[in-house]
Design a protein around this motif. Structure first.
Motif, short mmCIF file in Angstrom:
data_model
loop_
_atom_site.label_atom_id
_atom_site.label_comp_id
_atom_site.label_asym_id
_atom_site.label_seq_id
_atom_site.Cartn_x
_atom_site.Cartn_y
_atom_site.Cartn_z
N ASN A 1 0.81 -1.22 0.00
CA ASN A 1 0.00 0.00 0.00
C ASN A 1 0.85 1.27 0.00
OD1 ASN A 1 -2.95 -0.79 0.16
ND2 ASN A 1 -2.04 -2.10 1.72
N SER A 2 2.15 1.11 -0.20
CA SER A 2 3.05 2.27 -0.24
C SER A 2 3.11 2.81 -1.67
CB SER A 2 4.45 1.84 0.20
OG SER A 2 5.02 1.02 -0.79
N PRO A 3 3.75 3.97 -1.86
CA PRO A 3 3.97 4.45 -3.23
C PRO A 3 4.67 3.39 -4.08
CG PRO A 3 4.49 6.18 -1.68
CD PRO A 3 4.21 4.96 -0.85
N GLU B 1 -0.49 -4.33 -14.16
CA GLU B 1 -1.58 -3.95 -15.06
C GLU B 1 -1.10 -3.72 -16.49
OE1 GLU B 1 -4.96 -3.51 -14.52
OE2 GLU B 1 -4.41 -4.74 -12.81
N ASN B 2 0.05 -3.07 -16.64
CA ASN B 2 0.47 -2.68 -17.99
C ASN B 2 1.95 -2.27 -17.94
OD1 ASN B 2 0.84 -1.58 -20.50
ND2 ASN B 2 -1.06 -0.39 -20.50
N ILE C 1 5.56 5.85 -18.78
CA ILE C 1 5.43 7.02 -17.92
C ILE C 1 6.66 7.22 -17.04
CG2 ILE C 1 2.90 7.04 -17.95
CD1 ILE C 1 2.88 5.94 -15.16
N TYR D 1 8.73 4.61 -15.28
CA TYR D 1 9.20 3.65 -14.28
C TYR D 1 10.05 2.58 -14.96
CZ TYR D 1 5.66 5.67 -11.21
OH TYR D 1 4.92 6.53 -10.46
N LEU E 1 -3.98 2.09 -20.90
CA LEU E 1 -4.13 2.51 -19.51
C LEU E 1 -3.76 1.38 -18.56
CD1 LEU E 1 -7.62 4.13 -20.08
CD2 LEU E 1 -5.46 5.36 -19.91
N PHE E 2 -3.92 1.64 -17.26
CA PHE E 2 -3.80 0.58 -16.26
C PHE E 2 -5.23 0.12 -15.97
CE2 PHE E 2 -0.23 3.53 -15.49
CZ PHE E 2 0.79 2.67 -15.84
N PRO E 3 -5.69 -0.93 -16.66
CA PRO E 3 -7.13 -1.19 -16.78
C PRO E 3 -7.87 -1.41 -15.46
CG PRO E 3 -5.82 -2.99 -17.73
CD PRO E 3 -4.88 -1.87 -17.47
N ASN E 4 -7.26 -2.11 -14.51
CA ASN E 4 -8.03 -2.43 -13.30
C ASN E 4 -7.79 -1.44 -12.17
OD1 ASN E 4 -9.37 -4.83 -14.21
ND2 ASN E 4 -7.33 -5.77 -14.20
N LEU E 5 -7.13 -0.32 -12.47
CA LEU E 5 -6.95 0.70 -11.45
C LEU E 5 -7.92 1.85 -11.74
CD1 LEU E 5 -3.03 0.77 -11.29
CD2 LEU E 5 -4.63 -0.67 -10.02
N GLU F 1 -6.10 6.76 -9.83
CA GLU F 1 -4.83 6.06 -9.62
C GLU F 1 -3.99 6.07 -10.90
OE1 GLU F 1 -3.42 5.28 -7.02
OE2 GLU F 1 -1.91 3.79 -7.50
N ARG G 1 -2.51 9.45 -10.79
CA ARG G 1 -1.62 9.62 -9.64
C ARG G 1 -0.27 8.93 -9.89
NH1 ARG G 1 0.54 7.82 -5.35
NH2 ARG G 1 0.08 5.72 -6.10
N LEU G 2 -0.30 7.78 -10.56
CA LEU G 2 0.94 7.08 -10.87
C LEU G 2 1.85 7.93 -11.75
CD1 LEU G 2 -0.48 3.51 -11.43
CD2 LEU G 2 1.44 4.06 -9.93
N ALA G 3 1.23 8.67 -12.68
CA ALA G 3 2.04 9.53 -13.55
C ALA G 3 2.59 10.72 -12.77
CB ALA G 3 1.19 10.00 -14.73
N GLN H 1 3.35 10.66 -9.68
CA GLN H 1 4.32 10.13 -8.73
C GLN H 1 5.72 9.99 -9.31
OE1 GLN H 1 3.24 6.82 -5.70
NE2 GLN H 1 4.23 5.73 -7.36
N ALA I 1 0.63 5.20 0.62
CA ALA I 1 0.49 6.06 -0.56
C ALA I 1 -0.55 7.14 -0.29
CB ALA I 1 0.10 5.22 -1.77
N ILE J 1 -3.14 11.59 -18.19
CA ILE J 1 -1.87 10.97 -17.80
C ILE J 1 -0.70 11.75 -18.39
CG2 ILE J 1 -0.44 8.90 -18.08
CD1 ILE J 1 -3.00 7.24 -17.89
#
Ligand SMILES: Nc1ncnc2c1ncn2[C@@H]1O[C@H](COP(=O)(O)OP(=O)(O)O)[C@@H](O)[C@H]1O
Ligand SMILES: [Mg+2]
Lengths: 327, 249
Positions: free
Chosen positions: A197-199, A209-210, A217, A219, B87-91, B95, B98-100, B102, B115, B157
């Motif tokens: 559950n952290s960043p 997921e992808n 993006i 990472y 995309l990140f389909p199940n998020l 989120e 937010r991932l972008a 981050q 988080a 994003i």
């Protein structure tokens, strides 16, 4: 407070919350609620397998890494403690050395496997972990001077963990041993719950997921995958160390075998992938089934168990936790 | 400044992008047009690092980035929205964004904090969602969003990456008429800031005409025209390229 302890990852289902509380209380008071050597042994194994399954879920369910080398890390942790206690005698210094050496070796191997092969496609990576784990199991049985070969090692635990040791009236060394296993397992589980559950954990799920978009993006997926592998390997090694510290023996069958790999895979899938609570529920169910179903169902218990799994996966594809959370 | 020099990629014998040399200045919007299969998406893939160039170079502010992997290029300021939604389909939508956000925050390797406690990241993600008018869909799982909303999320994003170079690959394709202005307004707003470089692949010629400072035409992987919108759109080569290719302009 509770929210912080559970890292905001609340059960989100009344039945799941009840089930988890029941498991927690059951394990916390197991020695008094279910007296007897066998039930205490089952309770301790449940604790160990919760950690092992949860660490596997961190790879499979959260990061989307399929690895068959997870029992190898479990075995490394167990043999670390076993070899140290055999060689150095039954002291806490041996336990510390064993745990430390096991952790270092597990993490080093996880880094190596990760950097060399996590760039590969999932299926090839799975094959490589399978090969490495098989090679390691063979190595362990060949190095019989160190590992005791196929028979494994039997050794004496530190005095404080023996049945003859009395901490106070009604609380002997076995109970102390059990509560070490219980509290360390609980701490490891909560630690992993925090990590997912952290960043950092959020990046793991993005990679699951992808992975292509996660790279796009910004990472570097191989870094995150390797780190996740290291964390999972370290947790598995600690679970192995706990088992060794509980059972006073380590053998290929109980720590390295492919059967255990299949067991933890089933625990994660049946409990629900991608949730730590799934690993908890799955581990409890499977360890209980392995220990009590035979008495209940007779010789064909494995057949019934297999049938139950198929039905379970068919009707609850998201696992028990996924099913409970849906209502 | 982003430059490509004789940039080429071959798939087998077929050169999908063939010796394209072009420079893109900050503060300008360049449209890249050409029939389907001309190599526009592949050109983007070479610039943002999804595909390795067979030959030629990509330079960003003078630095040769041809050999860098995609994540490095993104962190150097190249931002990309994809033609096929990716995309990140199940998020949740939030989120996804937010991932972008981050990525640049330096928090991504933080293993021990929750988080949810990094409010500033979530707040910024909400702002970007608001910019594409998806605020009310923040908690919806990306895969269940309607197509138009997924396209808008794709743009959110890209905004969240806060890049210096924005690459839009047919951002309005398949969108309903109501959604198109949202995205075009965003592109116009980025352009107005004056310091960003924008590359836009777009088939709608009226859009291209009104937004672009410059138009580059790709045809069968080659750069065949490059100039001011009014000149290029009416040139023979563009008519030929479009009439010779797919009639989807
Ligand atoms: N990964 C790939 N492998 C083989 N051929 C490809 C690949 N990517 C693109 N192509 C080919 O390159 C050409 C250009 O495609 P693309 O860049 O998608 O065109 P556009 O975006 O202009 O419609 C097409 O002929 C396509 O089939
Ligand atoms: Mg395209």
């Amino acid at each position: 407070m509770l929210k912080s302890l559970l890292s905001d990852d609340l059960p989100k289902s009344r039945w799941l919350a009840l089930l988890l509380v029941a498991i927690l209380i059951g394990l916390a008071v197991a020695p008094f609620l279910f007296p007897g050597a066998k039930s205490l042994n089952v309770a301790a194994r449940i604790c160990v397998f919760i950690v092992l399954a949860a660490s596997f879920d961190l790879l499979l369910g959260y990061t989307g890494i399929v690895s068959f080398a997870h029992t190898m890390f479990f075995g490394i942790g167990a043999y670390g403690v076993a070899i140290a206690l055999t060689r150095m005698g039954p002291g806490w210094d041996a336990v510390a050395v064993g745990v430390g050496a096991g952790l270092v070796l597990a993490i080093a191997l996880a880094v190596l496997i990760g950097l060399f092969s996590l760039r590969l496609r999932t299926i090839f990576f799975a094959m490589i972990t399978l090969a490495v784990a098989s090679a390691f199991a063979i190595l362990a049985s060949q190095l019989s001077d160190l590992t005791g070969g196929e028979d494994g090692l039997n050794y004496r635990l530190p005095v404080a963990l023996r049945p003859s040791f009395k901490l106070f009236e009604g609380f002997n060394g076995r109970l102390l041993d059990y509560y070490i296993v219980f509290f360390v397992s609980l701490a490891l589980l909560l630690g992993m719950l925090r990590i997912v559950n952290s960043p950092f954990g959020s990046v793991l799920m993005a990679i699951r997921e992808n992975p292509f978009r996660a790279e796009a993006i910004g990472y570097r997926t191989v870094v995150y995958r390797t780190l996740a592998s290291c964390i999972a390997a370290a947790a598995a090694a600690l679970a192995g160390a706990l088992l060794a510290l509980w059972s006073a023996q380590a053998s290929p069958d109980t720590t390295l075998s492919f059967d255990i790999m299949v067991d933890i895979l089933l625990m994660v899938v049946i409990g629900g992938m991608g949730t730590m609570y799934g690993a908890v529920v799955g581990a409890v169910l499977l360890v209980l089934a392995q220990n009590y179903l035979q008495a209940l169902l007779g010789d064909r218990w494995l057949l019934w168990l297999g049938l139950a799994f198929i039905l379970c996966v068919y009707f609850f594809p998201t696992g028990i936790v996924g099913r409970l959370r849906r209502r | 400044m982003l430059e490509t020099d004789s940039l080429t990629i071959r798939f087998g014998g077929h050169a999908a992008v063939d010796g394209v040399s072009c420079a893109f200045k900050p503060g300008t919007l360049t449209s890249i047009v050409g029939p389907n299969g001309a190599g526009k998406t592949t050109y983007f893939n070479l610039i943002s690092g999804q595909l390795p160039a067979t030959s030629g170079t990509v330079r960003l502010n003078g630095q040769d980035i041809t050999a860098l992997a995609a994540p490095r290029r993104t962190r150097l300021g190249l931002g990309r929205a994809f033609q096929l939604t990716n995309l990140f389909p199940n998020l949740s939508a939030l989120e996804n964004v937010r991932l972008a956000v981050q990525v640049k925050s330096g928090k991504a390797l933080d293993l021990f904090s929750r988080a949810s406690t990094h409010r500033e990241l979530t707040d910024r993600a909400r702002e970007h969602l608001a910019a594409v008018s998806l605020s009310d869909r923040a908690d919806t799982v990306a895969a269940t969003l309607p197509h138009g909303d997924q396209r808008k999320l794709e743009v959110a994003i890209l905004l969240a990456l806060e890049p210096d170079i924005f690459m839009f690959d047919e951002p309005t394709a398949g969108m309903s008429i109501d959604d198109v202005p949202t995205v075009l307004d965003i592109i116009a707003a980025i352009k107005k800031r004056g310091d960003k470089t924008i590359l836009l692949v777009e088939h709608k010629m009226d859009v291209v005409r009104s937004l672009s400072d410059r138009i580059v035409v790709l045809h069968q992987g080659k750069l065949v025209a490059d100039g001011l919108p009014a000149e290029v759109i009416n040139s023979d080569i563009v008519r030929e390229a479009y009439l010779g290719g797919a009639a989807d302009g």
